[in-house]
Design an enzyme around this catalytic site. Structure first.
Site, PDB file in Angstrom:
ATOM      1  N   VAL A 101      -6.498  -6.295   1.141  1.00 21.36           N
ATOM      2  CA  VAL A 101      -6.250  -6.463   2.558  1.00 21.36           C
ATOM      3  C   VAL A 101      -5.541  -5.318   3.087  1.00 21.36           C
ATOM      4  CG1 VAL A 101      -5.234  -7.807   4.348  1.00 21.36           C
ATOM      5  CG2 VAL A 101      -6.443  -8.845   2.407  1.00 21.36           C
ATOM      6  N   ASP A 102      -4.482  -4.676   2.422  1.00 21.31           N
ATOM      7  CA  ASP A 102      -3.638  -3.678   2.765  1.00 21.31           C
ATOM      8  C   ASP A 102      -4.579  -2.332   3.072  1.00 21.31           C
ATOM      9  OD1 ASP A 102      -1.058  -4.607   3.542  1.00 21.31           O
ATOM     10  OD2 ASP A 102      -0.597  -4.759   1.281  1.00 21.31           O
TER      11      ASP A 102
END
Length: 397
Positions: free
Chosen positions: A169-170
């Site tokens: 996600v990051d």
């Protein structure tokens, strides 16, 4: 060789992962990136071990190469005045403060920065954005994986849901922010104006739901846990061998037929249970049991290569050290070395203006004096800012 983004100036106020990864992508391709850290430093400087001989953590080093680093206390008016001087010649600002922080400081994009610096592209990385039911909440990768449904689709029926083992996600948010910045810069060529880029972890995670979201929208299907298997395709799974496990994916009937031939059981392709992908998905458990019995006596790495040579997608399950030392990883330029530092290279390959490692990650505040001098501060003024605790060359304890 100059990179594709040579001449682009970026001020990177971000910390941890998504924002710094975005800034590193730009820096790798030639942008001048000035990383401005808070007095206590980017917290990932402490995320270890391991640490190198200068005390830089491996985590920090992986996402902060090719940047110069300065340090300011932006909670103070004097620190924000220095930042405004930096922005006078900047093309891009990247930050991931808690939403509302820049506005509280009188440096919101709509209220202040767009007027002062009309060509500036301001990119914000946040957990959920500034508004909406979850707006303003903090977000880390694992928490967003959970709240955006990624944990629920990863894992096995026996073991239950599991966090994805890399901060997907990051990283995807950093990539999306980078894409948004480049889009805004391209549009600026026409309009002469910058704009605000809003990249959130939540949006990026939701956008990763392929094929689960389309399955839900079209068929009302709630995803199940398939472990190493696939809900829409079979075979597409992890199989045992006498060495490393191998992942085999037959994306069409021709590839499945070739797989059966290479496993010495061509008649499987004519079995009514397995003739089409729809049939194979309906009888996944029987199919995978048949294939496991046929792969368990094979040499994993050798058979995976043989399958690929014959047009069947496959791969041995390699570990990280194996991958980093693999000849193809090195052939693709995916290991960079600079002044004793070594890390993963840049995946975006350009033929005339390739990305390159120009500098290894820097110690805290290494360039504070030089950066301030470049925007017009005299030596005595810089000494004053350091003495007053507005600028820093060492981490404030």
């Amino acid at each position: 060789m100059p990179g594709a983004l040579e001449g682009l100036k970026v001020v990177d106020l971000s910390r941890v992962l998504g924002g710094p990864y975005c800034a590193q992508m730009l820096a790798d391709h030639g942008a001048e990136v000035i990383k401005v850290e808070p007095p206590q430093g980017d917290e990932t400087r402490l995320w270890g071990p391991p640490f190198d001989h200068e005390g830089i953590s491996a985590y920090f080093a992986g996402i902060n190469r090719n940047k110069r680093t300065a340090a300011l206390d932006l909670s103070r008016k004097e620190g924000r005045e220095v930042l405004l001087k930096l922005l006078e010649t900047a093309d891009v600002l990247i930050e991931n403060f808690k939403t509302g922080t820049m506005e509280k400081w009188g440096m919101g994009y709509a209220d202040t920065l767009a007027g002062k610096f009309p060509r500036l592209v301001h990119a914000r990385v946040s957990g959920f954005g500034a508004d909406g039911p979850l707006g303003g909440f903090p977000g880390y990768d694992a928490m967003i994986q959970a709240s955006a449904g990624l944990v629920s689709v990863n894992g096995s029926p026996d073991g239950g849901p599991v966090r994805i083992g890399v901060p997907v996600v990051d990283l995807s948010t950093g990539m999306n922010a980078c894409i948004g910045i480049l889009m805004a810069l391209y549009e600026r060529n026409r309009s002469g104006k910058g704009q605000f880029v809003d990249a959130t972890l939540y949006d990026s995670a939701v956008a990763l739901h392929q094929p689960h979201a389309p399955n839900y929208f079209m068929g009302g299907m709630k995803p199940k846990l398939y472990g190493n298997s696939h809900g829409n395709l079979a075979p597409y799974a992890n199989f045992p061998t006498k060495g490393r496990n191998i992942v085999i994916g037959a994306g069409n009937d021709g590839q499945f037929r070739k797989l059966c031939q290479m496993l010495g059981k061509p008649e499987l392709a004519d079995d009514p249970r397995f003739k089409t992908n729809k049939d194979r998905v309906a009888h996944r458990e029987e199919l995978e049991a048949e294939l496991r019995a046929l792969t368990k006596g094979r040499n994993g790495e050798a058979f995976a290569t043989e399958l690929m040579q014959n047009g069947v997608p496959s791969g041995a399950v390699m570990e990280v050290p194996d991958v980093m030392e693999h000849p193809h990883t090195k052939h693709r330029g995916m290991v960079w070395e600079k002044d004793g530092w070594r890390n993963v290279g840049n995946p975006v390959k350009l033929s005339r203006t390739p990305a390159s490692p120009r500098s290894k990650p820097r110690t805290f505040g290494a360039d504070t004096r030089k950066v301030l001098a470049e925007v017009g501060y005299a030596a005595a003024e810089i000494d004053g800012l350091l003495a007053a605790g507005v600028a820093f060359t060492e981490i404030r304890k």
